[in-house]
Design a protein around this motif. Structure first.
Motif, PDB file in Angstrom:
ATOM      1  N   SER A  81       8.213  24.556  60.602  1.00  0.00           N
ATOM      2  CA  SER A  81       7.206  23.970  59.715  1.00  0.00           C
ATOM      3  C   SER A  81       6.356  22.958  60.467  1.00  0.00           C
ATOM      4  N   GLY A  82       5.182  22.678  59.908  1.00  0.00           N
ATOM      5  CA  GLY A  82       4.298  21.691  60.519  1.00  0.00           C
ATOM      6  C   GLY A  82       4.932  20.317  60.570  1.00  0.00           C
ATOM      7  N   GLU A  83       5.650  19.946  59.499  1.00  0.00           N
ATOM      8  CA  GLU A  83       6.296  18.637  59.454  1.00  0.00           C
ATOM      9  C   GLU A  83       7.378  18.523  60.525  1.00  0.00           C
ATOM     10  N   ALA A 135       7.560  20.279  63.246  1.00  0.00           N
ATOM     11  CA  ALA A 135       6.901  20.318  64.553  1.00  0.00           C
ATOM     12  C   ALA A 135       6.403  18.936  64.951  1.00  0.00           C
ATOM     13  N   ASN A 136       5.859  18.194  63.994  1.00  0.00           N
ATOM     14  CA  ASN A 136       5.385  16.844  64.290  1.00  0.00           C
ATOM     15  C   ASN A 136       6.531  15.944  64.726  1.00  0.00           C
ATOM     16  N   GLU A 142       3.651  21.741  68.606  1.00  0.00           N
ATOM     17  CA  GLU A 142       2.620  22.281  67.744  1.00  0.00           C
ATOM     18  C   GLU A 142       3.247  23.211  66.708  1.00  0.00           C
ATOM     19  N   ALA A 143       2.720  23.169  65.504  1.00  0.00           N
ATOM     20  CA  ALA A 143       3.224  24.055  64.460  1.00  0.00           C
ATOM     21  C   ALA A 143       3.023  25.503  64.889  1.00  0.00           C
TER      22      ALA A 143
END
Length: 370
Positions: A281-283, A285-286, A291-292
């Motif tokens: 997920s983007g979250e 990945a952060n 990177e997502a």
């Protein structure tokens, strides 16, 4: 009529031909892949290896609902004007047709699994008009590829595989087959996209083309401009049932591996890791500083599976498998499946911010899909 607000701009250069030649050194024009006369010579060379495939399946009885045996009005209507309503004892033999191409002189033919699925009899019509009974050597529903065998009294014309990996968007391609039973049909176009995922199975990696593909083209070859098979025509996007310029082909690099495996013993053997995975997920990945879309997350590990024995854990982010970069789910699925059961491979994961390399000995995927 085009909208002036969205029409492409046309820029006029205030140079005559003479002044332009004086100011610029004209670059040589690159040779086109397609001869000025078209594809006729190429088609004449490769078309003898393209075949028409017909199948018949088990007859299906008419259901009670289809029969409508107690509808007196319809019975009377049919009595007066001819014919009769179908009865439950009536049967409907299932028939189908598709395309294929010869890959070995002794009569090996590639087509789609969905063309011959559940077929009781398969016949192949060669380009010379001769009709032959065919046997199914093997089939792989997950990639929709099947291998047939016909007995011929002479070596058959064949076509060669090319590399689908070398295809670029914009390359010219030719589709051949028997759309709507019209054998020997040729259409041309370009590669519209590569590595398309159309959610038809775990190994989606399709070539998209605008060469016209219709019903009956299934199993036929997609050629490059050199006459090499770079794909097997398999699916179309078609709201109305006909070609709208969006067709899909299984890439030849995958087809060659499947055909070689089927030719060996009629079965497909694939590696099995034993994990459930999900996208990063983007979250997440952060948090991990990535990177997502880069990497996939192991959601769970099957007990006593190759993954469990290798020490993989839920939460591990898979970065690479056997040297293959893993950016999305299908990357890992394909990389594992293309390895032989019992083969050892390295898997690189990110665990709690640290990269680890583990060695896993793959199991056999056979039976796991169920």
């Amino acid at each position: 009529m085009s909208n002036p607000a969205t029409a492409p701009k046309r820029v006029a250069f205030g140079l005559t031909a003479a002044s332009a030649a004086a100011m610029f050194a004209l670059a040589p024009v690159p040779a086109l892949a397609v001869p000025a006369g078209g594809y006729a010579d190429l088609v004449e060379t490769i078309s003898p290896a393209v075949v028409y495939v017909e199948v018949t399946g088990k007859a299906q009885p008419v259901s009670d609902r289809q029969a409508i045996p107690n509808d007196q009005f319809m019975e009377e209507f049919m009595r007066r004007f001819g014919g009769r309503l179908p009865r439950p004892e009536d049967s409907r033999p299932m028939k189908g047709a598709g395309s294929g191409f010869v890959v070995a002189e002794e009569g090996l033919i590639v087509t789609n699994n969905h063309v011959i699925d559940n077929a009781q009899t398969v016949t192949v019509t060669l380009a010379d008009g001769s009709v032959h009974d065919a046997t199914v050597v093997g089939a792989d529903p997950l990639t929709d590829i099947a291998l047939l065998k016909v007995a011929a009294d002479k070596p058959l014309p064949v076509v060669e595989f090319g590399s689908s990996e070398e295809l670029r968007v914009g390359d010219e391609v030719i589709a051949m087959g028997s759309p709507f039973g019209l054998s020997g049909t040729v259409t041309s176009g370009i590669v519209s996209a590569t590595s398309r995922n159309i959610n038809s199975g775990p190994f989606d990696d399709f070539i998209q083309t605008d060469a016209a593909i219709n019903r009956g083209n299934s199993g036929g070859p997609l050629f490059n401009a050199e006459g090499e098979v770079v794909g097997v025509n398999t699916a179309i996007y078609s709201p109305g049932g006909g070609s709208v310029g969006i067709g899909f082909a299984v890439p030849s690099d995958m087809v060659q591996k499947i055909v070689a495996d089927l030719e060996d013993d009629g079965k497909i053997t694939r590696g099995w890791l034993g994990v459930q995975i999900k996208p990063l997920s983007g979250e997440a990945a952060n948090v991990l500083g990535r990177e997502a879309g880069q990497g996939v997350v192991i959601e769970s590990v099957v007990a006593e599976s190759p993954a469990a024995e290798a020490g993989l854990r839920p939460g591990d982010v898979v970065l690479r498998f056997g040297g293959t970069e893993v950016d999305e789910l299908r990357d890992l699925t394909a990389a594992v499946a293309m390895n032989t059961p019992g083969e050892a491979a390295q898997i690189e994961v990110l665990r709690q911010g640290k990269e680890l390399t583990l060695e896993v000995t793959l199991g056999d995927r056979s039976g796991q899909d169920a």
